[in-house]
Design an enzyme around this catalytic site. Structure first.
Site, PDB file in Angstrom:
ATOM      1  CG  HIS A 183      -1.761   1.242   1.395  1.00 29.35           C
ATOM      2  ND1 HIS A 183      -3.172   1.167   0.955  1.00 29.35           N
ATOM      3  CD2 HIS A 183      -1.592   2.291   1.902  1.00 29.35           C
ATOM      4  CE1 HIS A 183      -3.758   2.563   1.360  1.00 29.35           C
ATOM      5  NE2 HIS A 183      -2.806   3.133   1.740  1.00 29.35           N
ATOM      6  CD  GLU A 184       1.497   3.488   3.706  1.00 29.83           C
ATOM      7  OE1 GLU A 184       1.642   4.438   2.817  1.00 29.83           O
ATOM      8  OE2 GLU A 184       0.456   3.441   4.595  1.00 29.83           O
TER       9      GLU A 184
ATOM     10  CD  GLU B 185      -4.947   6.858   0.523  1.00 33.67           C
ATOM     11  OE1 GLU B 185      -4.717   5.502   0.187  1.00 33.67           O
ATOM     12  OE2 GLU B 185      -4.291   7.477   1.451  1.00 33.67           O
TER      13      GLU B 185
END
Length: 241
Positions: free
Chosen positions: A2-3, A32
């Protein structure tokens, strides 16, 4: 993962825009979309685990003994109500965000006070997910966003889900063998597509303009719903359509 998606977006912001207000992501929602795309569309795909699992087994032979890449694929896509947002599956994840958004709205409208948040949180978790919250650490205090002043941030995660699944439709058309490539650990063509179509624009456009420019329309829910239906109907052998 995700990061890393956030990092790839920032890393590939054009150098010519460095030290200007136009560098970086177009908005939190678009940002996002990249973290959720790499986390879910890539990292929770069966193709990814066909490539990653043999490497995982080399490092952790005892822990992975007796399991297959398919087992891991099914494990990371298990659908179940959970207390913690960041541990939630793709199907229930948005319910966590809706809960937070409704609480934020109630706070901003003056309908509740901060002291009412734990109670409202427990009620909404019970109503939305059928989960009993044992304490505030696993309830309203689990995220850093509110304590960091990021009121209004949570909806960007759902916007990210919607944009990411829509982007994936274009990616699948542009790279027809994307699944085969990922199963071989070849992510370069995917990254190149994102660099050309998303990252290279940085913050030169308003987010709505960028989304329309890339997708050909605004943010819509249908691609995300269809993605979930197709994926999880197959995983759970049910007709969710």
């Amino acid at each position: 993962i995700h990061e890393a998606g956030h990092g790839l977006y920032e890393l590939h912001s054009p150098e010519r825009l460095e030290y200007t207000p136009l560098r970086g992501g177009a908005s939190l929602g678009v940002h996002e979309s990249q973290s959720r795309l790499w986390e879910n569309l890539v990292g929770r795909s069966e193709s990814f685990w066909k490539w990653a699992f043999p490497q995982l087994r080399e490092v952790f032979p005892r822990q992975t003994g007796g399991y297959s890449s398919r087992d891991y694929f099914e494990a990371v896509n298990r659908v179940r109500p959970t207390l913690i947002r960041v541990e939630a599956d793709e199907v229930t994840y948005s319910l966590h965000v809706i809960l937070r958004f409704e609480i934020e709205n109630a706070l901003m409208e003056g309908e509740i006070r901060a002291k009412d948040v734990p109670r409202m949180w427990r009620e909404k978790m019970r109503e939305s997910l059928g989960v009993e919250v044992p304490d505030d650490a696993r309830g309203c205090l689990q995220d850093i966003h509110w304590s960091d002043g990021l009121v209004g941030y949570f909806p960007t995660y759902v916007l990210g889900n919607l944009i990411a699944s829509d982007l994936w439709l274009l990616i699948a058309k542009a790279i027809p063998d994307i699944d085969a490539q990922m199963s071989r650990g070849q992510f370069g063509p995917l990254l190149d597509w994102l660099k050309t179509n998303v990252y290279d624009h940085a913050a030169r456009y308003e987010p709505e303009v960028l989304v329309n420019k890339v997708l050909g329309h605004g943010v819509i829910i249908e691609p995300f719903v269809e993605y979930l239906q197709k994926k999880y109907s197959k995983l759970y052998d049910v007709d969710w359509t």
